[in-house]
Design a protein around this motif. Structure first.
Motif, PDB file in Angstrom:
ATOM      1  N   THR A  71       5.587  11.827  -2.723  1.00 48.47           N
ATOM      2  CA  THR A  71       4.810  10.831  -2.342  1.00 48.47           C
ATOM      3  C   THR A  71       5.477   9.488  -2.583  1.00 48.47           C
ATOM      4  O   THR A  71       5.393   8.438  -1.820  1.00 48.47           O
TER       5      THR A  71
ATOM      6  N   MET B 100      -6.634  14.271  -1.463  1.00 53.48           N
ATOM      7  CA  MET B 100      -5.508  13.404  -1.560  1.00 53.48           C
ATOM      8  C   MET B 100      -5.687  11.965  -1.083  1.00 53.48           C
ATOM      9  O   MET B 100      -4.762  11.171  -1.737  1.00 53.48           O
TER      10      MET B 100
ATOM     11  N   THR C 148      -7.634   9.270  -2.174  1.00 49.94           N
ATOM     12  CA  THR C 148      -7.764   8.328  -3.059  1.00 49.94           C
ATOM     13  C   THR C 148      -6.267   8.139  -3.923  1.00 49.94           C
ATOM     14  O   THR C 148      -5.939   7.204  -3.947  1.00 49.94           O
ATOM     15  N   GLN C 149      -5.604   9.317  -4.123  1.00 52.51           N
ATOM     16  CA  GLN C 149      -4.557   9.342  -4.909  1.00 52.51           C
ATOM     17  C   GLN C 149      -3.275   8.643  -4.162  1.00 52.51           C
ATOM     18  O   GLN C 149      -2.724   7.867  -4.935  1.00 52.51           O
ATOM     19  N   PHE C 150      -3.255   9.081  -2.989  1.00 48.16           N
ATOM     20  CA  PHE C 150      -2.036   8.626  -1.953  1.00 48.16           C
ATOM     21  C   PHE C 150      -2.265   7.081  -2.038  1.00 48.16           C
ATOM     22  O   PHE C 150      -1.328   6.339  -2.049  1.00 48.16           O
ATOM     23  N   GLN C 151      -3.700   6.531  -1.552  1.00 49.97           N
ATOM     24  CA  GLN C 151      -3.920   5.303  -1.398  1.00 49.97           C
ATOM     25  C   GLN C 151      -3.420   4.552  -2.667  1.00 49.97           C
ATOM     26  O   GLN C 151      -2.967   3.392  -2.399  1.00 49.97           O
ATOM     27  N   LYS C 152      -4.066   4.868  -3.889  1.00 47.37           N
ATOM     28  CA  LYS C 152      -3.659   4.163  -4.876  1.00 47.37           C
ATOM     29  C   LYS C 152      -1.892   4.251  -5.350  1.00 47.37           C
ATOM     30  O   LYS C 152      -1.629   3.017  -5.702  1.00 47.37           O
ATOM     31  N   GLU C 153      -1.405   5.470  -4.919  1.00 52.97           N
ATOM     32  CA  GLU C 153       0.092   5.521  -5.345  1.00 52.97           C
ATOM     33  C   GLU C 153       0.687   4.100  -4.283  1.00 52.97           C
ATOM     34  O   GLU C 153       1.434   3.481  -4.792  1.00 52.97           O
TER      35      GLU C 153
ATOM     36  N   THR D 261      -3.584  12.919   5.346  1.00 54.90           N
ATOM     37  CA  THR D 261      -3.577  13.570   4.044  1.00 54.90           C
ATOM     38  C   THR D 261      -4.903  14.413   3.910  1.00 54.90           C
ATOM     39  O   THR D 261      -5.683  14.341   4.774  1.00 54.90           O
TER      40      THR D 261
END
Length: 166
Positions: free
Chosen positions: A61, A88, A90-95, A84
């Motif tokens: 990522t 995933m 929320t995690q991808f968006q946050k990263e 995705t």
């Protein structure tokens, strides 16, 4: 025109043709040398096509974020789509936001329904946002959404967890 100082990142208005990465060492991540390789490979291609298949936990990522940041800086990735799994999103968006300052508009089923109620029927919901993230599960379930996606143009498409796309 004034020339930028060595080591400075040029403004978005300045076209750059150098194949040397401009964003490495500037993201909110631990700068690991092996994560530079995908960025360098992406810059070596006129039309970027990469498969990043590192082991779990090595930062796929983050590598995708580095590539995206680099291409966006160069004006080569204005319209970005991330596909995705639902787990995933929320995690991808946050990263992407916290580490690379790249906002992604989440287009899950509920958001797409809301957008369809707010825009004219002949408008494509995917054309309303330049940087979006959508779940592969949403695309698998809804032919109309898949069709709308096919009729939208993207500069960069990232398919996370591609083995789940089938």
């Amino acid at each position: 025109m004034r020339k930028a100082a060595p080591g400075c990142i040029p403004s978005r208005a300045t076209a750059t043709t150098t194949r040397r990465p401009l964003t490495l060492g500037r993201a909110a991540i631990d700068d690991l040398i092996f994560q530079h390789l995908p960025v360098e490979r992406a810059l070596a291609q006129d039309r970027v096509r990469l498969l990043i298949a590192d082991d779990v936990g090595l930062g796929k990522t983050l590598e995708a974020g580095l590539i995206t940041s680099e291409l966006a800086l160069r004006g080569r990735a204005d319209r970005i789509l991330v596909v995705t799994t639902r787990a995933m999103l929320t995690q991808f968006q946050k990263e992407f936001w916290t580490r690379f300052s790249i906002p992604l508009s989440r287009l899950d089923s509920a958001a797409i329904r809301r957008m369809r109620n707010r825009i004219p029927a002949h408008y494509n919901v995917f054309d309303q946002f330049d940087r979006s993230i959508v779940s592969i599960d949403t695309l698998k379930r809804d032919n109309q959404i898949r069709d709308a996606l096919k009729h939208s143009y993207w500069d960069l498409v990232i398919i996370d967890e591609a083995h789940n796309a089938g």
